[in-house]
Design an enzyme around this catalytic site. Sequence first.
Site, mmCIF file in Angstrom:
data_model
loop_
_atom_site.group_PDB
_atom_site.id
_atom_site.type_symbol
_atom_site.label_atom_id
_atom_site.label_comp_id
_atom_site.label_asym_id
_atom_site.label_seq_id
_atom_site.Cartn_x
_atom_site.Cartn_y
_atom_site.Cartn_z
ATOM 1 C CB ALA A 211 -0.915 -0.015 1.212
ATOM 2 C CG ASN A 212 -0.114 4.645 -1.679
ATOM 3 O OD1 ASN A 212 -0.872 5.433 -1.137
ATOM 4 N ND2 ASN A 212 -0.443 4.010 -2.813
ATOM 5 N NE ARG A 213 5.174 6.985 4.427
ATOM 6 C CZ ARG A 213 5.391 6.250 5.503
ATOM 7 N NH1 ARG A 213 4.449 6.129 6.417
ATOM 8 N NH2 ARG A 213 6.545 5.629 5.664
ATOM 9 C CB ALA A 277 -1.615 7.354 -4.003
#
Length: 401
Positions: A211-213, A277
């Site tokens: 995943a990402n932030r 994102a």
Amino acid sequence: MPLAGKRILLVISGGIAAYKSLDLIRRLRERGAEVRPVMTAGAREFVTPLAVGALSAGHVYTDLFSREDEQDVGHIRLARDCDLVVVAPATADLMAKMAHGLADDLASTVLLATDRPVLLAPAMNPKMWAHPATRRNVETLRRDGLSFVGPNAGEMAEGGEAGLGRMAEPLEIVAAAEGLLDGGQRPLAGRRAIVTSGPTHEPIDPVRYIANRSSGRQGHAIAAALARLGADVTLVSGPVALPDPPGVRVVRVERAEEMLRAVLAALPADIAVMVAAVADWHVAAPGAEKIKKQPGKGPPPLMLAENPDILKTVGHHEQRPKVVVGFAAETQDVEKNGRVKLEKKGADLIVANDVSPQTGIMGGTRNSVKLITAAGVEEWPDLSKDDVARRLADWIAGRLT
Ligand code: CTP
């Protein structure tokens, strides 16, 4: 006082969330609105007309066949003598009646007779909200031009169950009401918009993912801002911990692949704003079972495969929306990279920002962006993500009119 002089007919139907309607009355009146309450028989099982009357400082309408009520205003005048009708909570039963034009009590009759904008704040058990019958009724009511705020995800008041079905909070309902009453400032009325938001989760196995932030704050704020200007918004969101923005249709997805499918299913549209994102890669062959440690063999290799580029697909689609906006998350050469993305992805605008950790933008509440178009670059000051959203929605409305 943003609601000064506004007359709101508040229909309270029979759900446990009716207790929040008491606070809603207070919040609406604080902002200058005059609130006229109508209660169904079900609502009166949860809160008393005495409490509702005390908070609204006026008569509480309950009965279709009351001689006193009919002499006072009459149900047709009650339905029209207002600027907005708010239904909070809107139960599955009341929405089913509305979708079918039934009018067997004062609340449903008023809702059939009104020619004013109607805002619904649904509240029900998650299974009832997910039921195909409710889905059909909600779709019908949307097509009929009614607006929705919520429901939100979370614990149900009756306890034990969680999911989508909790009534929006009073202040969210107030914000949605203000949006609808914004005196004709709805330049995007009749326009369809698709917004993506949040991260994607790409599974490694059934319990792990990449995943990402991204928090989804900026994407969700843009969806809400477009809706406030009157657009019919589909928000395709990756996993986020945010409430659904008021008046927006939310499609939840996890993987980039699913996000693309949901976006294509929402076409045709006039506006696409791709804020998510999206992970650039997914694990080529995610484990069907949890991958176990294998002592002595070291960590398993993770082969990655490229994800579809959603913005690029939309930017070059045969049903390309009139305005296509992308974001560019960069940690260096923000302007140059933004310009390359504008060209490559077929966008009309790239909103570029520096997401280096020291900026605190990713996951934070503020943003400082550069707008990159074929015509040049415009730099905006440091703003809250809500303000960026508002300005961007205005920019989009300007492009379409
Ligand atoms: N985007 C997308 N689908 C992808 C990747 C990105 O729709 N698979 C969109 C994002 O929503 C954003 C824009 O493309 O609007 C740019 O995203 P960004 O992550 O900055 O760019 P990438 O194309 O991923 O390029 P790179 O990671 O190499 O900078």
